[in-house]
Design a protein around this motif. Sequence first.
Motif, PDB file in Angstrom:
ATOM      1  N   GLN A   1       0.829  -1.208   0.000  1.00 18.15           N
ATOM      2  CA  GLN A   1       0.000   0.000   0.000  1.00 18.15           C
ATOM      3  C   GLN A   1       0.865   1.261   0.000  1.00 18.15           C
ATOM      4  OE1 GLN A   1      -2.600  -0.691   3.469  1.00 18.15           O
ATOM      5  NE2 GLN A   1      -4.296  -0.995   2.024  1.00 18.15           N
ATOM      6  N   SER A   2       2.015   1.190  -0.649  1.00 16.49           N
ATOM      7  CA  SER A   2       2.948   2.330  -0.617  1.00 16.49           C
ATOM      8  C   SER A   2       2.347   3.583  -1.250  1.00 16.49           C
ATOM      9  CB  SER A   2       4.247   1.957  -1.335  1.00 16.49           C
ATOM     10  OG  SER A   2       3.994   1.592  -2.686  1.00 16.49           O
ATOM     11  N   SER A   3       1.607   3.429  -2.333  1.00 16.69           N
ATOM     12  CA  SER A   3       0.988   4.597  -2.985  1.00 16.69           C
ATOM     13  C   SER A   3      -0.027   5.262  -2.065  1.00 16.69           C
ATOM     14  CB  SER A   3       0.315   4.190  -4.297  1.00 16.69           C
ATOM     15  OG  SER A   3       1.260   3.672  -5.206  1.00 16.69           O
ATOM     16  N   TYR A   4      -0.807   4.435  -1.370  1.00 15.89           N
ATOM     17  CA  TYR A   4      -1.784   4.980  -0.422  1.00 15.89           C
ATOM     18  C   TYR A   4      -1.073   5.690   0.730  1.00 15.89           C
ATOM     19  CZ  TYR A   4      -5.089   5.060   3.449  1.00 15.89           C
ATOM     20  OH  TYR A   4      -5.854   5.455   4.515  1.00 15.89           O
ATOM     21  N   ASN A   5       0.043   5.108   1.199  1.00 16.45           N
ATOM     22  CA  ASN A   5       0.798   5.723   2.294  1.00 16.45           C
ATOM     23  C   ASN A   5       1.332   7.094   1.903  1.00 16.45           C
ATOM     24  OD1 ASN A   5       0.376   3.419   3.825  1.00 16.45           O
ATOM     25  ND2 ASN A   5       2.296   2.469   3.178  1.00 16.45           N
ATOM     26  N   ILE A   6       1.816   7.211   0.671  1.00 17.24           N
ATOM     27  CA  ILE A   6       2.338   8.497   0.203  1.00 17.24           C
ATOM     28  C   ILE A   6       1.207   9.525   0.121  1.00 17.24           C
ATOM     29  CG2 ILE A   6       3.380   9.676  -1.764  1.00 17.24           C
ATOM     30  CD1 ILE A   6       4.993   7.128  -2.293  1.00 17.24           C
ATOM     31  N   ARG A   7       0.042   9.087  -0.367  1.00 14.97           N
ATOM     32  CA  ARG A   7      -1.093  10.020  -0.446  1.00 14.97           C
ATOM     33  C   ARG A   7      -1.528  10.467   0.947  1.00 14.97           C
ATOM     34  NH1 ARG A   7      -3.027   6.267  -4.271  1.00 14.97           N
ATOM     35  NH2 ARG A   7      -4.624   5.517  -2.796  1.00 14.97           N
ATOM     36  N   LYS A   8      -1.443   9.561   1.893  1.00 15.16           N
ATOM     37  CA  LYS A   8      -1.799   9.882   3.279  1.00 15.16           C
ATOM     38  C   LYS A   8      -0.871  10.953   3.852  1.00 15.16           C
ATOM     39  CE  LYS A   8      -2.787   7.437   7.608  1.00 15.16           C
ATOM     40  NZ  LYS A   8      -2.728   6.095   8.288  1.00 15.16           N
ATOM     41  N   ILE A   9       0.416  10.808   3.580  1.00 15.92           N
ATOM     42  CA  ILE A   9       1.383  11.817   4.031  1.00 15.92           C
ATOM     43  C   ILE A   9       1.155  13.133   3.307  1.00 15.92           C
ATOM     44  CG2 ILE A   9       3.842  12.394   4.133  1.00 15.92           C
ATOM     45  CD1 ILE A   9       4.405   9.382   4.320  1.00 15.92           C
ATOM     46  N   LYS A  10       0.881  13.040   2.022  1.00 14.35           N
ATOM     47  CA  LYS A  10       0.690  14.257   1.235  1.00 14.35           C
ATOM     48  C   LYS A  10      -0.525  15.049   1.713  1.00 14.35           C
ATOM     49  CE  LYS A  10       0.764  15.948  -3.509  1.00 14.35           C
ATOM     50  NZ  LYS A  10       0.856  15.589  -4.938  1.00 14.35           N
ATOM     51  N   LYS A  11      -1.556  14.355   2.169  1.00 17.17           N
ATOM     52  CA  LYS A  11      -2.749  15.041   2.664  1.00 17.17           C
ATOM     53  C   LYS A  11      -2.408  15.926   3.855  1.00 17.17           C
ATOM     54  CE  LYS A  11      -7.498  14.160   4.135  1.00 17.17           C
ATOM     55  NZ  LYS A  11      -8.531  13.114   4.415  1.00 17.17           N
ATOM     56  N   LEU A  12      -1.626  15.377   4.799  1.00 18.53           N
ATOM     57  CA  LEU A  12      -1.204  16.197   5.947  1.00 18.53           C
ATOM     58  C   LEU A  12      -0.243  17.297   5.525  1.00 18.53           C
ATOM     59  CD1 LEU A  12      -0.700  13.653   8.874  1.00 18.53           C
ATOM     60  CD2 LEU A  12      -2.584  15.236   8.475  1.00 18.53           C
ATOM     61  N   PHE A  13       0.618  16.994   4.535  1.00 22.41           N
ATOM     62  CA  PHE A  13       1.532  18.018   4.022  1.00 22.41           C
ATOM     63  C   PHE A  13       0.751  19.202   3.448  1.00 22.41           C
ATOM     64  CE2 PHE A  13       3.361  19.349  -0.156  1.00 22.41           C
ATOM     65  CZ  PHE A  13       4.297  20.229   0.331  1.00 22.41           C
ATOM     66  N   ARG A  14      -0.304  18.918   2.676  1.00 23.83           N
ATOM     67  CA  ARG A  14      -1.124  20.000   2.109  1.00 23.83           C
ATOM     68  C   ARG A  14      -1.844  20.778   3.205  1.00 23.83           C
ATOM     69  NH1 ARG A  14       1.124  21.150  -2.562  1.00 23.83           N
ATOM     70  NH2 ARG A  14       0.892  19.504  -4.136  1.00 23.83           N
ATOM     71  N   THR A  15      -2.268  20.079   4.245  1.00 26.92           N
ATOM     72  CA  THR A  15      -2.920  20.777   5.364  1.00 26.92           C
ATOM     73  C   THR A  15      -1.973  21.773   6.008  1.00 26.92           C
ATOM     74  OG1 THR A  15      -4.313  18.841   5.802  1.00 26.92           O
ATOM     75  CG2 THR A  15      -4.085  20.450   7.573  1.00 26.92           C
ATOM     76  N   VAL A  16      -0.752  21.325   6.267  1.00 27.48           N
ATOM     77  CA  VAL A  16       0.250  22.221   6.855  1.00 27.48           C
ATOM     78  C   VAL A  16       0.582  23.355   5.904  1.00 27.48           C
ATOM     79  CG1 VAL A  16       2.646  22.360   7.649  1.00 27.48           C
ATOM     80  CG2 VAL A  16       1.243  20.395   8.268  1.00 27.48           C
ATOM     81  N   GLN A  17       0.700  23.043   4.621  1.00 27.25           N
ATOM     82  CA  GLN A  17       1.085  24.034   3.619  1.00 27.25           C
ATOM     83  C   GLN A  17       0.061  25.148   3.492  1.00 27.25           C
ATOM     84  OE1 GLN A  17       1.177  22.732  -0.535  1.00 27.25           O
ATOM     85  NE2 GLN A  17       3.270  23.504  -0.685  1.00 27.25           N
ATOM     86  N   ASN A  18      -1.219  24.815   3.654  1.00 26.03           N
ATOM     87  CA  ASN A  18      -2.290  25.801   3.449  1.00 26.03           C
ATOM     88  C   ASN A  18      -2.601  26.628   4.687  1.00 26.03           C
ATOM     89  OD1 ASN A  18      -2.666  25.002   0.782  1.00 26.03           O
ATOM     90  ND2 ASN A  18      -4.106  23.385   1.342  1.00 26.03           N
ATOM     91  N   LEU A  19      -2.051  26.268   5.831  1.00 27.61           N
ATOM     92  CA  LEU A  19      -2.301  27.050   7.046  1.00 27.61           C
ATOM     93  C   LEU A  19      -1.497  28.349   7.017  1.00 27.61           C
ATOM     94  CD1 LEU A  19      -2.325  24.335   9.859  1.00 27.61           C
ATOM     95  CD2 LEU A  19      -4.243  25.739   9.097  1.00 27.61           C
TER      96      LEU A  19
END
Length: 498
Positions: free
Chosen positions: A203-221
Motif C-alpha cells: 500500500q505504498s501509494s496509499y501511504n504516500i497520499r496519506k502523508i501528502k494530505k497532511l503536508f497540504r494541510t500544513v502548507q495551506n495554514l
Amino acid sequence: MRKIIEPQMRLGAVDISQIKFDLRSRDEIPKLLMGLHYIYCSREVKEEVFKILEGIIPDGTDRNNGRRGMDLWKILVLGTIRLNCNWDYDKLQEIANNHRTLRLMLGHGIVDRHNYALQTLKDNVSLFTPKVLSQINEVVIKAGHNLVGKKKEESLHGRCDSFVLETNVHYPTDINLLFDAVRKVITLIAAMCGAVGITNWRQSSYNIRKIKKLFRTVQNLKRSTSGDEKKKAKRERLIVEAHEAYLELVASFLDRVEKCIVKLREHGLAGEEKLSEVEIYMSHARRQMEQIRRRVVAGEKIPHDEKVFSIFEEHTEWISKGKAGVPQELGLRVCILEDQYGFVLYHHVMQKQTDDRVALLMVDEAKARFPELNSCSFDKGFYSPLNREELQQRLDHVILPKKGKLSLQDKEQESSDAFVQGKRKHSGVESAINALEDHGLDRCPDRGLEGFQRYVGLAVIARNIQILGHKLQQNQIKCQKRIAQLRRRKQDPQQQAA
C-alpha cells in the motif's frame, strides 16, 4: 569497441569535408556545424581534438574488439549541438534522427536509416569529463585565434564576470523537502520489498497520499493577521498541531522502514548500494524533521549554513545578487573570462565562493592556458586590496574598480585613459553571459555536481565553436561578395574602364 570516427564511408554518405552549408542562414545550427566542419578539415586541430577525445573512452574498453559503441566524433557533435540549441535529450534524439545536414556531419548517408535511442544519447554524452572538455576548449580557442588572424605576440584582453546557473529544483521549504525525502524512502523500500516477495509495502501509494494530505494541510495554514491576540494564539496552536501530526506520521513510516532495512540486510535480500540510498534519504528526512521542530515548535531561527535547498541536487545554493525582480536564485555561480574576440578562455563553477575569492584563480588559470593574456577587467564585486595587488603583479593592465570611498591615488588611477577605456568595454562580457544563458546556461537539467560541471563545460565549448563558425561564415560571405563584384566588373565594360 570504440572508434574516433568510422573511416569507411556508408552508402550514400558525403565526406564531411565536402558538406555544404547555407551561408544565408541566421540559425545557430549551421554556425555550430560550420565550426565543427572547420575543426574536422584542419588537420592539426583535428588530430589534437581526436587525441583528447580518446580520454572519454571508459576504462577497460577495448578499442578494437567487442560490441560497437558510438564514435567519439559523434559524441562531440551531439553533445555540443544539444547545449548550443538548449535542447533536452528528446529533442536531440528527434533532430539526430531526422536533420539531414546533421546526419551528414555524423557520417550517415542519405539511405542510412540508423536511429539513435534516447538512452544511448544520454549514456554517451555523459562520458565527457570537465578535464577533457577544458582541453578541447583550449584547442578550439587557439583555432579561432588563428582564424581571426591573431598573431602569436599579440596580447589578449580579458573581461571577467559571474552569473547564476539555476539547478532543476523547486522552491524549497522544510515541509516540502521532508515530503520529497519520505516519498523517495517509501518508493525505494517498496520496490525492493516487491522484488523479493515481501508484501509489507503493497500500500505504498496509499501511504504516500496519506502523508501528502497532511503536508497540504500544513502548507495551506496561514498565520492570523487579526489584531485579536486570542485569535492569533489559536491559529498558532493550530499550526503547531498540524506540524506535529505531520511529523508524527512521517516518523511512524521511517520507523517501519528502519525495521524493514534490518530485515533485508540480515537475510541478504537487497544490495548494500540500494539500502545505502534509502538510508541517505532517511537522513535527509530526519534532518528536516529536526529543523521543523526547532522552527515551528521551539520558535528557533535556523542558521543559513544548516539549510539544504534540495535533497536531490545537494550542491544547490541560495543566491541573492540584488537584481531587480529577482530576490533569489537557486543554483551555483559560474564565472567566465572572455577575450576581445568573444571566446571564453576559462570558466569556473563556484561552490560556496564569492567573486572576490575567484579573481586570482580566473587569471592564473587563463594565463596558464593563454600566456599572452596581459590585461583583464572586473566589476567591483571582485575587489579586495589583496586581489588588486596580486593582479597587478600578474597583468600589465588591471581594471578593478574599488569599493567604497576613493582616495586621491585611487581617483587618479581610475581616471586614467586605459582604466576608463577598459571599464567601458567591460560591459561587453554581459553579452557573452546572455548568449550562454540563451544557449543552455539558464537552467541545468543534468543531475549531480558532476553533471552540472559537464553541462557548463559543454555549453562553453559549444559557444566557442559557434563563434568560430560565425566568423568563418562571415569570411565566406565577404569572399562571395568580392567574387560577385569582380564578375560584375568583367561583364560591365564601362565600370571596368572607370
